[in-house]
Design an enzyme around this catalytic site. Structure first.
Site, PDB file in Angstrom:
ATOM      1  N   ARG A 107      50.252  41.879   0.449  1.00 59.09           N
ATOM      2  CA  ARG A 107      49.255  40.859   1.206  1.00 59.09           C
ATOM      3  C   ARG A 107      48.427  41.643   2.343  1.00 59.09           C
ATOM      4  NH1 ARG A 107      53.004  36.317   4.352  1.00 59.09           N
ATOM      5  NH2 ARG A 107      54.055  37.934   5.842  1.00 59.09           N
ATOM      6  N   GLU A 146      48.740  34.286   9.630  1.00 59.90           N
ATOM      7  CA  GLU A 146      49.202  35.412  10.501  1.00 59.90           C
ATOM      8  C   GLU A 146      48.334  36.741  10.689  1.00 59.90           C
ATOM      9  OE1 GLU A 146      54.049  34.727   9.811  1.00 59.90           O
ATOM     10  OE2 GLU A 146      53.143  36.121   8.625  1.00 59.90           O
ATOM     11  N   CYS A 157      38.742  52.677   8.987  1.00 58.84           N
ATOM     12  CA  CYS A 157      37.713  52.649   7.571  1.00 58.84           C
ATOM     13  C   CYS A 157      36.530  52.721   8.106  1.00 58.84           C
ATOM     14  CB  CYS A 157      37.982  51.535   6.636  1.00 58.84           C
ATOM     15  SG  CYS A 157      37.527  49.861   7.310  1.00 58.84           S
ATOM     16  N   GLU A 319      55.685  27.644  10.977  1.00 57.51           N
ATOM     17  CA  GLU A 319      56.839  28.254   9.968  1.00 57.51           C
ATOM     18  C   GLU A 319      57.990  28.163  10.975  1.00 57.51           C
ATOM     19  OE1 GLU A 319      56.035  31.786   7.882  1.00 57.51           O
ATOM     20  OE2 GLU A 319      53.883  31.173   7.308  1.00 57.51           O
ATOM     21  N   TRP A 327      63.418  39.671   6.040  1.00 64.90           N
ATOM     22  CA  TRP A 327      62.693  40.933   6.526  1.00 64.90           C
ATOM     23  C   TRP A 327      63.272  41.771   7.700  1.00 64.90           C
ATOM     24  CZ3 TRP A 327      61.354  39.590  11.497  1.00 64.90           C
ATOM     25  CH2 TRP A 327      61.217  38.089  11.661  1.00 64.90           C
ATOM     26  N   GLU A 367      60.064  37.985  -1.188  1.00 60.71           N
ATOM     27  CA  GLU A 367      60.799  36.781  -0.113  1.00 60.71           C
ATOM     28  C   GLU A 367      61.736  36.132  -0.878  1.00 60.71           C
ATOM     29  OE1 GLU A 367      57.696  34.678   1.751  1.00 60.71           O
ATOM     30  OE2 GLU A 367      57.033  36.099   2.811  1.00 60.71           O
ATOM     31  N   MET A 369      64.954  36.708  -1.123  1.00 57.87           N
ATOM     32  CA  MET A 369      66.181  36.220  -0.305  1.00 57.87           C
ATOM     33  C   MET A 369      65.826  35.553   0.864  1.00 57.87           C
ATOM     34  SD  MET A 369      68.539  37.421  -1.998  1.00 57.87           S
ATOM     35  CE  MET A 369      69.809  37.518  -0.820  1.00 57.87           C
TER      36      MET A 369
END
Length: 648
Positions: A107, A146, A157, A319, A327, A367, A369
């Site tokens: 992502r 986020e 770039c 969240e 993570w 994700e 876990m």
């Protein structure tokens, strides 16, 4: 601000069979959930092929959730551009600082500066906003997800390079002006054209700090512009519905104050256990804190970010960690009661909504876990029981409005960037310093506001200014005119706005002029003594000329604190006990009450209510100075214990 806080959850209907959606929605409502966030990662399901939309599934999900009594936070899905878009515009992928192009397969794989992706972002935002902007079930919005996560604020770039050059030309107007402001005569770094300027990476040794600083400012402005484009479209097609973005903990790569200017809600994602570990590796190691709070979190980290973000808008926690995550370096199970305590702590700091991530644990992908309120088999997880308990408790307690605190802690993202670019010691860490000052106020029983440089400083009794590196006379004048007691330093006012050493290293009225700095390793502090208290200056110790009165002295024969006719200056970074003692004196001299709290006990005032949380392993007693009626809990608090006292 809502006088009655609410609970929410993050839900991914596209991850589950449609025949589960109705029971999911009903269970959410039954368990006290009132808000549900959806669609932030759903672009490939909304638009599986270019300009071929599939709204059927999302329409159905919105109807099911809304008819169950849930209010929806609809998201723009721009955090996850689909594969077909990468095929169309492969140069939209970000490039890391080492010149490696990021790949598709996770992502946040885009450059904020890519004009083509900006247009695609606006196009999909408009499509979603037109579809759901006037839907009565959709009552709030979130842009992207986020910003900057996974080190994606800056892209090295070609799109960033061209936009950076354009940004520089607008800012400096002439190349001669840029050369002067950056000091490019040094090392023959002078440019003859804006087109000659590269991004500040892959140089033989470090690039000019002014060059780095300009690129940080540019990158931050790109995030603001990207967000602003989406907000404008949402406001057009979904008027009078608040727009949010979910920031992160200890994330400083862009100026959140500027991004929040376009938002109604400043939300953030609270993961106490992972953040505790992260701060150990990127800032000062504290093994005692880690071991004793391993499965409950730092007692000040969450509160700090609640206060930081509520200074930017209406506060939500978008969240909230409900169980183990996936993570961090290690991923323990939170202590029983921790999820409840974290939730109430957010409400104590004026959060309107606390939304748990996620409803059900995913059985696949990155994700799998990461815990949810429900296990994969749809049985309730520990967090769901604590969320249900909170949902019942908030119905019984009316929360008063949050009032302006009497203490302000001044925070600035650009100051943080300056300390990162030109650290002088690898152990200097801006957020760790801010947390130390924040903690010193809280362990003395204080509640405070964290404010930016554009705030109204009037009515504060005490203003703390740690490491505002480029604090200028205009800001300092507004602070001094407030009439508050001032404590500044260390490392305040030591650079210009363009990253040069000013001609006069002195903030007049604080009683000290810095002449040189001892930038130290954490393991080699300087011994000092202040009013009979022996301690140390760690990492950063300033030497200079005292023009006012001084208190304390180190073995380097330099003062600990100086005072002039406008305030006081702290000439270094004190250890925890010394800083707590200095802050206590500052609070008392400002006419504030102090109460010394047990090591892991914290208190937050909201109107006439006092919220107590115990992060420590030992049972503690709330000090007798606090009197009133306990609405929740009692005077004795075990670990993860919570008490709410209505003061008399």
């Amino acid at each position: 601000m809502s006088a009655s806080p609410e609970l929410g959850v993050c839900y991914y209907p596209e991850h589950w069979p449609e025949d589960m959606w109705i029971s999911d929605a009903q269970s959410m409502y039954k368990n006290g959930i009132r808000w549900v966030r959806i669609a932030e990662f759903a672009w490939s399901r909304i638009e599986p092929e270019p300009k071929k939309f599939d709204w059927k599934w999302l329409d159905k999900a919105v109807d099911i959730l809304g008819n169950a009594g849930l209010k929806i936070v609809m998201c723009t899905p721009t955090a996850t551009p689909p594969r077909w878009l990468i095929n169309q515009m492969p140069d939209m992928l970000a490039v890391d600082q080492n010149g490696q192009k990021r790949k598709f397969g996770s992502r946040k794989h885009y450059s904020f500066s890519h004009k083509g992706y900006q247009k695609e972002s606006q196009r999909i935002t408009q499509a979603v906003a037109e579809r759901y902007g006037n839907n009565s079930f959709v009552q709030a919005w979130q842009t992207d997800n986020e910003f900057g996560c996974h080190e994606t604020t800056y892209s090295w770039c070609q799109s960033s390079l061209q936009e950076f050059r354009n940004w520089l030309e607008v800012k400096y107007q002439s190349i001669e002006k840029l050369n002067e402001e950056w000091g490019n005569v040094f090392w023959s770094m002078e440019y003859s054209s804006f087109e000659d300027i590269d991004l500040p990476n892959l140089t033989v040794t470090e690039a000019n700090p002014a060059h780095h600083f300009a690129f940080r400012r540019f990158g931050s402005d790109q995030v603001k512009n990207f967000n602003s484009q989406q907000v404008k479209i949402i406001n057009q097609f979904s008027p009078n519905r608040p727009v949010s973005h979910n920031y992160m903990g200890h994330f400083v790569e862009f100026d959140h104050y500027k991004v929040s200017e376009d938002l109604d809600i400043a939300a953030w994602d609270s993961y106490p256990l992972g953040y505790l570990q992260n701060m150990q590796s990127i800032a000062r190691e504290d093994k005692k804190l880690l071991f004793e709070c391993y499965n409950i979190g730092d007692p000040d980290f969450q509160a700090y970010h609640h206060d930081l973000y509520r200074g930017m808008g209406r506060l939500w926690v978008m969240e909230q960690q409900p169980g183990p995550v996936n993570w961090a370096r290690y991923n323990p199970i939170p202590l029983p009661g921790a999820v409840r305590m974290w939730t109430w702590e957010a409400f104590a700091h004026d959060a309107e909504v606390v939304s748990y991530f996620r409803w059900r644990q995913a059985p696949y992908a990155q994700e799998q876990m990461h815990a949810g309120l429900m296990h994969c088999d749809n049985s309730p997880a520990m967090g769901s029981k604590e969320a249900l308990q909170v949902s019942k408790e908030i119905q019984e307690i009316e929360l008063p409005p949050t009032q302006k605190a009497e203490i302000a802690l001044l925070h600035d993202y650009e100051a943080c960037w300056m300390t990162e670019i030109d650290g002088q010691t690898q152990d200097f860490h801006y957020t760790r310093l801010m947390l130390d000052f924040y903690k010193s106020i809280r362990t003395n029983g204080g509640s405070l506001d964290i404010v930016g440089k554009n705030t109204d400083f009037t009515e504060y009794k005490l203003i703390i200014i740690p490491s505002f590196v480029h604090l200028d006379e205009e800001i300092f004048s507004r602070i001094t005119l407030s009439g508050a007691k001032i404590l500044a330093g260390p490392r305040t006012g030591v650079k210009t706005n363009e990253f040069q050493i000013p001609h006069n290293l002195s903030l007049e009225g604080l009683g000290f002029k810095v002449t040189r700095v001892d930038a130290l390793p954490q393991e080699l502090p300087i011994e000092v003594e202040w009013k009979g208290i022996k301690g140390h200056m760690n990492v950063w110790r300033e030497q200079g000329q005292c023009s006012g009165t001084s208190d304390g002295k180190g073995i380097d024969d330099m003062p600990v604190v100086t005072t002039g006719n406008k305030g006081s200056y702290l000439c270094g970074w004190p250890d925890e006990n010394l800083l707590k003692a200095i802050m206590k004196e500052q609070m008392l001299s400002a006419g504030l009450t102090t109460v010394s709290l047990p090591e892991y006990l914290r208190v937050r005032q909201r109107g006439n209510l006092l919220f107590f949380t115990n992060y420590g392993k030992q049972k503690v007693s709330i000090p007798k100075e606090y009197n009133g009626e306990f609405l929740l809990g009692q005077r004795e608090l075990a670990q993860s214990g919570l008490a709410i006292l209505k003061s008399t």
